[in-house]
Design a protein around this motif. Structure first.
Motif, PDB file in Angstrom:
ATOM      1  N   PHE A  26     -39.151  96.542  15.202  1.00  0.00           N
ATOM      2  CA  PHE A  26     -38.095  96.275  14.223  1.00  0.00           C
ATOM      3  C   PHE A  26     -37.997  94.777  13.923  1.00  0.00           C
ATOM      4  O   PHE A  26     -37.913  94.370  12.758  1.00  0.00           O
ATOM      5  N   ILE A  27     -38.026  93.957  15.003  1.00  0.00           N
ATOM      6  CA  ILE A  27     -37.950  92.511  14.827  1.00  0.00           C
ATOM      7  C   ILE A  27     -39.133  92.006  14.009  1.00  0.00           C
ATOM      8  O   ILE A  27     -38.996  91.170  13.102  1.00  0.00           O
ATOM      9  N   ASP A  28     -40.328  92.543  14.334  1.00  0.00           N
ATOM     10  CA  ASP A  28     -41.534  92.110  13.624  1.00  0.00           C
ATOM     11  C   ASP A  28     -41.431  92.410  12.138  1.00  0.00           C
ATOM     12  O   ASP A  28     -41.836  91.602  11.299  1.00  0.00           O
ATOM     13  N   ARG A  29     -40.892  93.570  11.800  1.00  0.00           N
ATOM     14  CA  ARG A  29     -40.827  93.990  10.399  1.00  0.00           C
ATOM     15  C   ARG A  29     -39.639  93.407   9.659  1.00  0.00           C
ATOM     16  O   ARG A  29     -39.693  93.185   8.448  1.00  0.00           O
ATOM     17  N   ARG A  30     -38.530  93.193  10.368  1.00  0.00           N
ATOM     18  CA  ARG A  30     -37.286  92.862   9.676  1.00  0.00           C
ATOM     19  C   ARG A  30     -36.730  91.479   9.968  1.00  0.00           C
ATOM     20  O   ARG A  30     -35.721  91.089   9.377  1.00  0.00           O
ATOM     21  N   PHE A  31     -37.364  90.725  10.880  1.00  0.00           N
ATOM     22  CA  PHE A  31     -36.781  89.449  11.318  1.00  0.00           C
ATOM     23  C   PHE A  31     -36.461  88.541  10.144  1.00  0.00           C
ATOM     24  O   PHE A  31     -35.316  88.131   9.936  1.00  0.00           O
ATOM     25  N   GLU A  32     -37.481  88.200   9.349  1.00  0.00           N
ATOM     26  CA  GLU A  32     -37.250  87.309   8.216  1.00  0.00           C
ATOM     27  C   GLU A  32     -36.331  87.955   7.186  1.00  0.00           C
ATOM     28  O   GLU A  32     -35.474  87.277   6.607  1.00  0.00           O
ATOM     29  N   GLU A  33     -36.505  89.257   6.958  1.00  0.00           N
ATOM     30  CA  GLU A  33     -35.705  89.926   5.926  1.00  0.00           C
ATOM     31  C   GLU A  33     -34.206  89.804   6.203  1.00  0.00           C
ATOM     32  O   GLU A  33     -33.425  89.463   5.303  1.00  0.00           O
ATOM     33  N   ILE A  34     -33.808  90.098   7.446  1.00  0.00           N
ATOM     34  CA  ILE A  34     -32.383  90.065   7.793  1.00  0.00           C
ATOM     35  C   ILE A  34     -31.818  88.656   7.620  1.00  0.00           C
ATOM     36  O   ILE A  34     -30.721  88.462   7.070  1.00  0.00           O
ATOM     37  N   LEU A  35     -32.584  87.656   8.056  1.00  0.00           N
ATOM     38  CA  LEU A  35     -32.109  86.279   7.926  1.00  0.00           C
ATOM     39  C   LEU A  35     -32.074  85.833   6.466  1.00  0.00           C
ATOM     40  O   LEU A  35     -31.172  85.088   6.054  1.00  0.00           O
ATOM     41  N   ILE A  36     -33.055  86.269   5.680  1.00  0.00           N
ATOM     42  CA  ILE A  36     -33.068  85.922   4.247  1.00  0.00           C
ATOM     43  C   ILE A  36     -31.854  86.509   3.537  1.00  0.00           C
ATOM     44  O   ILE A  36     -31.151  85.818   2.788  1.00  0.00           O
ATOM     45  N   ARG A  74     -27.289  73.985   0.740  1.00  0.00           N
ATOM     46  CA  ARG A  74     -28.626  73.378   0.625  1.00  0.00           C
ATOM     47  C   ARG A  74     -29.439  73.604   1.889  1.00  0.00           C
ATOM     48  O   ARG A  74     -30.611  73.962   1.838  1.00  0.00           O
ATOM     49  N   TYR A  75     -28.815  73.403   3.045  1.00  0.00           N
ATOM     50  CA  TYR A  75     -29.549  73.540   4.300  1.00  0.00           C
ATOM     51  C   TYR A  75     -29.918  75.005   4.569  1.00  0.00           C
ATOM     52  O   TYR A  75     -31.027  75.301   5.051  1.00  0.00           O
ATOM     53  N   LEU A  76     -29.013  75.911   4.250  1.00  0.00           N
ATOM     54  CA  LEU A  76     -29.333  77.337   4.388  1.00  0.00           C
ATOM     55  C   LEU A  76     -30.468  77.725   3.441  1.00  0.00           C
ATOM     56  O   LEU A  76     -31.362  78.494   3.795  1.00  0.00           O
ATOM     57  N   PHE A  77     -30.424  77.173   2.233  1.00  0.00           N
ATOM     58  CA  PHE A  77     -31.468  77.429   1.239  1.00  0.00           C
ATOM     59  C   PHE A  77     -32.842  76.985   1.751  1.00  0.00           C
ATOM     60  O   PHE A  77     -33.847  77.685   1.567  1.00  0.00           O
ATOM     61  N   ILE A  78     -32.891  75.836   2.422  1.00  0.00           N
ATOM     62  CA  ILE A  78     -34.161  75.346   2.958  1.00  0.00           C
ATOM     63  C   ILE A  78     -34.686  76.294   4.025  1.00  0.00           C
ATOM     64  O   ILE A  78     -35.875  76.658   4.034  1.00  0.00           O
ATOM     65  N   PHE A  79     -33.807  76.733   4.933  1.00  0.00           N
ATOM     66  CA  PHE A  79     -34.221  77.699   5.957  1.00  0.00           C
ATOM     67  C   PHE A  79     -34.719  78.992   5.320  1.00  0.00           C
ATOM     68  O   PHE A  79     -35.773  79.528   5.685  1.00  0.00           O
ATOM     69  N   VAL A  80     -33.954  79.509   4.350  1.00  0.00           N
ATOM     70  CA  VAL A  80     -34.317  80.762   3.689  1.00  0.00           C
ATOM     71  C   VAL A  80     -35.667  80.629   2.976  1.00  0.00           C
ATOM     72  O   VAL A  80     -36.485  81.557   2.988  1.00  0.00           O
ATOM     73  N   SER A 474     -33.114  93.950  -3.007  1.00  0.00           N
ATOM     74  CA  SER A 474     -33.153  92.976  -4.101  1.00  0.00           C
ATOM     75  C   SER A 474     -33.174  91.545  -3.569  1.00  0.00           C
ATOM     76  O   SER A 474     -33.927  90.697  -4.064  1.00  0.00           O
ATOM     77  N   LEU A 475     -32.359  91.274  -2.545  1.00  0.00           N
ATOM     78  CA  LEU A 475     -32.298  89.923  -1.997  1.00  0.00           C
ATOM     79  C   LEU A 475     -33.562  89.570  -1.216  1.00  0.00           C
ATOM     80  O   LEU A 475     -34.004  88.417  -1.221  1.00  0.00           O
ATOM     81  N   VAL A 476     -34.144  90.567  -0.553  1.00  0.00           N
ATOM     82  CA  VAL A 476     -35.429  90.321   0.121  1.00  0.00           C
ATOM     83  C   VAL A 476     -36.498  89.967  -0.905  1.00  0.00           C
ATOM     84  O   VAL A 476     -37.255  88.996  -0.736  1.00  0.00           O
ATOM     85  N   LYS A 477     -36.556  90.743  -1.976  1.00  0.00           N
ATOM     86  CA  LYS A 477     -37.541  90.470  -3.036  1.00  0.00           C
ATOM     87  C   LYS A 477     -37.294  89.106  -3.666  1.00  0.00           C
ATOM     88  O   LYS A 477     -38.246  88.343  -3.925  1.00  0.00           O
ATOM     89  N   ALA A 478     -36.026  88.778  -3.897  1.00  0.00           N
ATOM     90  CA  ALA A 478     -35.694  87.462  -4.465  1.00  0.00           C
ATOM     91  C   ALA A 478     -36.089  86.345  -3.509  1.00  0.00           C
ATOM     92  O   ALA A 478     -36.582  85.294  -3.931  1.00  0.00           O
ATOM     93  N   GLY A 479     -35.874  86.575  -2.204  1.00  0.00           N
ATOM     94  CA  GLY A 479     -36.239  85.571  -1.206  1.00  0.00           C
ATOM     95  C   GLY A 479     -37.728  85.299  -1.180  1.00  0.00           C
ATOM     96  O   GLY A 479     -38.162  84.147  -1.123  1.00  0.00           O
ATOM     97  N   VAL A 480     -38.538  86.358  -1.237  1.00  0.00           N
ATOM     98  CA  VAL A 480     -39.998  86.198  -1.217  1.00  0.00           C
ATOM     99  C   VAL A 480     -40.467  85.524  -2.501  1.00  0.00           C
ATOM    100  O   VAL A 480     -41.260  84.564  -2.477  1.00  0.00           O
ATOM    101  N   THR A 481     -39.990  86.024  -3.650  1.00  0.00           N
ATOM    102  CA  THR A 481     -40.421  85.483  -4.944  1.00  0.00           C
ATOM    103  C   THR A 481     -40.058  84.008  -5.077  1.00  0.00           C
ATOM    104  O   THR A 481     -40.885  83.182  -5.487  1.00  0.00           O
ATOM    105  N   SER A 482     -38.816  83.665  -4.733  1.00  0.00           N
ATOM    106  CA  SER A 482     -38.390  82.267  -4.884  1.00  0.00           C
ATOM    107  C   SER A 482     -39.084  81.371  -3.867  1.00  0.00           C
ATOM    108  O   SER A 482     -39.390  80.211  -4.161  1.00  0.00           O
ATOM    109  N   SER A 483     -39.382  81.893  -2.673  1.00  0.00           N
ATOM    110  CA  SER A 483     -40.034  81.057  -1.654  1.00  0.00           C
ATOM    111  C   SER A 483     -41.433  80.647  -2.087  1.00  0.00           C
ATOM    112  O   SER A 483     -41.898  79.544  -1.764  1.00  0.00           O
TER     113      SER A 483
END
Length: 633
Positions: A26-36, A74-80, A474-483
């Motif tokens: 679960f962590i491997d698949r969702r770690f970044e997603e949950i934080l994003i 801004r700082y959260l945005f950089i992490f995301v 939607s937010l996961v997709k936005a996070g990947v696309t914008s990153s």
């Protein structure tokens, strides 16, 4: 009984093992997603909170919260952004030029892919090591953030943490790929990497620009992600020539995106994704159909007018094509339209998404060129509307000639008014965004955050076609696309330091200006160059790479930087509908399940229309500059 007892004894230790296995999976698949998703929700709330506090809750007298909400966002945005980059690696989503590498045999492609991963891994390793050194320096000097007064080491930790995660994902990718790779292919990939990097030992006396662009072109040819091609070519140049210290890289990676205006990009992307998959787009389509569906080429005209409406929400060409094409292309083909023409109309109409505000490429250009994003948005309004009107006229003529008529023959004012009322919440989005910006109520970033929050609220509580899972996805997709976009900005800033050091922009400007003193000739050469670049390079990558190089030349011949921004983006928008890269073409083709060749054949007159519009916008600056100058004065 012994067997039963033995069975229990054997099963009991497996239960915790099974739990941890599932937990780690679960962590491997969702770690970044949950934080994003968590990061997105927090900074959407924070930015909306500062807007609300400014205008709606002054009586609470809670003080000026803008300083700390903006800084924390801004700082959260950089992490995301760096978490999204790691997730993009795992999902294998990137911007790259694959035209050349696809011509090689499969075994060579696999070997070059391995070489790419080795270069990306080493670059990430250097960012991690130097990033930790930067954090140590921040701790030693006890530097703190201006508003929150927290140690600067915390926000700067986004760099080593983000690139460490990228390294982990690259290792996982390597392990998976090795299962489908022979020993010979693996050895060939290692050989490629050694041969390509070996010249560094002998290039210490070479010109910085030669090494920089040589390695950049090499990495592009072998199919490396463009962002990493920028970073890796800069690192190779620094290792060969000692042009700048390597510890400059992580600091630039942080400062290049510690920028409030650039946060508009993920917000607009999120708003477009959220509103593109639900009732909003359907209501816009219905309104467009009521307005134009009775004319010859009714559905094709609907595709264009809906693209104009939706462009004022999403700011993205491919997002517009995906949202509209899924619904309209099959319907147009069913009504008898030629499949290539139907798909070409949607693909070309999608280019309006990067011209009319709020355009993500305009935001990126504004950040790179340090021009006002509000002025750029104003400059895009008339060219965007003109593009839509020209396309409507051409599509009408073609459809009338071919007898492509909609099912409805007459216009109904009552039905149109009803459809407009039904779409009122969708039509409010551009009013909120542009009205907020030009009314002086919000910055572009704040307007984008409000639009994202608006989309979530309308989707979840008004139309009720967006659940928690939909928001999450939607937010996961936005996070990947914008990153992917943000990583381009990061690497281009690192790359750009050497360009500035070597005065590459000035040298190119002087060379081109030496060819002719005629402004119109140089402008034609600029257009031809950008059209060619648009064939092979994705628009956002071209903007971050070429703006620092071409803008000084444009200003030298008297072009306003805002006008040049629209010229550049219009050129690159045409690249969306021209192979081999043509993003809109591929998105539309995948929707219609037809070959690119068919779309090109059906799209020739629309492409010609776009080229004519490019000349008009280039040589008649009043079209672009009238609104910005009106506001300036």
């Amino acid at each position: 009984m012994e067997a039963v007892v033995s069975g229990k004894a054997n099963n009991s230790p497996e239960q915790p093992s099974s739990f941890w296995k599932k937990f780690l999976t679960f962590i491997d698949r969702r770690f970044e997603e949950i934080l994003i998703v968590s990061g997105f929700l927090i900074f959407i709330i924070l930015i909306n909170l500062q807007v609300i506090n400014r205008y709606l809750l002054p009586f609470l007298d809670i003080g000026n919260i803008t300083t700390w909400t903006e800084e924390l966002s801004r700082y959260l945005f950089i992490f995301v952004s760096f978490l999204g980059a790691s997730l993009a690696i795992r999902k294998r989503e990137s911007i790259q030029v694959s035209v050349i590498i696809n011509q090689f045999p499969k075994s060579v492609q696999k070997a070059l892919h391995l070489a790419n991963m080795l270069f990306m891994f080493y670059f990430s390793y250097m960012m991690v090591m130097n990033g930790f050194q930067l954090i140590s320096f921040q701790i030693e000097t006890q530097q703190t953030t201006p508003a929150l007064s927290i140690p600067m080491a915390f926000p700067y930790s986004a760099i080593p943490i983000g690139f460490a995660l990228i390294m982990i994902r690259l290792i996982q990718m390597f392990i998976k790929d090795m299962k489908h790779m022979t020993i010979q292919e693996g050895l060939l990939g290692l050989t490629f990497a050694i041969v390509m990097i070996l010249p560094i030992a002998f290039l210490d006396n070479a010109g910085i620009a030669v090494v920089l662009f040589g390695y950049f072109i090499l990495f592009i040819i072998i199919g490396m992600q463009i962002a990493f091609a920028l970073g890796a070519s800069t690192l190779a140049t620094v290792l060969a020539t000692d042009a700048i210290p390597v510890d400059f890289f992580p600091q630039t990676a942080f400062t290049s995106i510690d920028n409030f205006p650039i946060m508009a990009v993920p917000f607009f992307i999120a708003a477009g994704i959220i509103m593109g998959g639900g009732s909003i787009i359907k209501r816009l389509l219905n309104l467009s159909d009521e307005l134009l569906g009775f004319l010859p080429g009714g559905l094709a005209l609907v595709a264009i007018i809906t693209s104009m409406f939706f462009s004022a929400i999403s700011g993205s060409g491919p997002a517009t094509v995906a949202a509209i094409g899924t619904l309209l292309i099959p319907a147009m083909i069913k009504q008898g339209y030629h499949a290539g023409f139907a798909t070409g109309v949607v693909a070309t109409a999608g280019t309006i998404g990067v011209i009319i505000p709020p355009s993500n490429p305009l935001v990126i250009y504004g950040v790179v060129s340090q021009e006002s994003i509000s002025q750029l948005f104003l400059a895009g309004i008339l060219p965007g509307i003109m593009t839509g009107l020209f396309l409507l006229l051409v599509v009408y003529i073609i459809s009338k000639k071919n007898g492509w008529q909609g099912e409805r023959k007459t216009f109904s004012l009552n039905s149109s008014a009803k459809a407009a009322w039904d779409a009122k919440l969708a039509l409010l989005v551009p009013v909120i965004i542009l009205g907020g910006i030009y009314g002086g109520l919000m910055t572009p970033t704040e307007a984008a955050a409000v639009a994202a929050a608006y989309g979530i609220i309308i989707g979840m509580f008004v139309y009720k076609d967006l659940g928690l899972k939909g928001v999450y996805n939607s937010l996961v997709k936005a996070g990947v696309t914008s990153s992917i976009i943000i990583m381009l900005m990061v690497m281009a800033s690192i790359f750009g330091r050497l360009i500035t050091l070597e005065r590459v922009a000035e040298i190119i400007a002087e060379s081109v200006l030496a060819l002719s003193e005629n402004k119109f000739v140089i402008l034609l050469l600029l257009n031809l160059f950008l059209l060619i670049i648009g064939l092979f390079l994705e628009a956002l990558a071209a903007i971050v790479i070429l703006t620092p190089i071409l803008l000084p030349m444009a200003m030298a011949i008297g072009l306003d930087p805002v006008h040049f921004g629209l010229i550049m983006i219009f050129n690159l928008a045409i690249g969306f509908i021209t192979p081999p890269v043509g993003v809109n073409l591929f998105v539309a083709a995948s929707t219609a399940k037809i070959k690119i060749e068919e779309i090109i054949k059906g799209n020739k007159y629309l492409l010609l229309t776009m080229l004519v519009l490019l000349l008009i916008i280039s040589y008649v600056p009043e079209i672009t500059m009238w609104l910005p100058e009106l506001i300036r004065n």
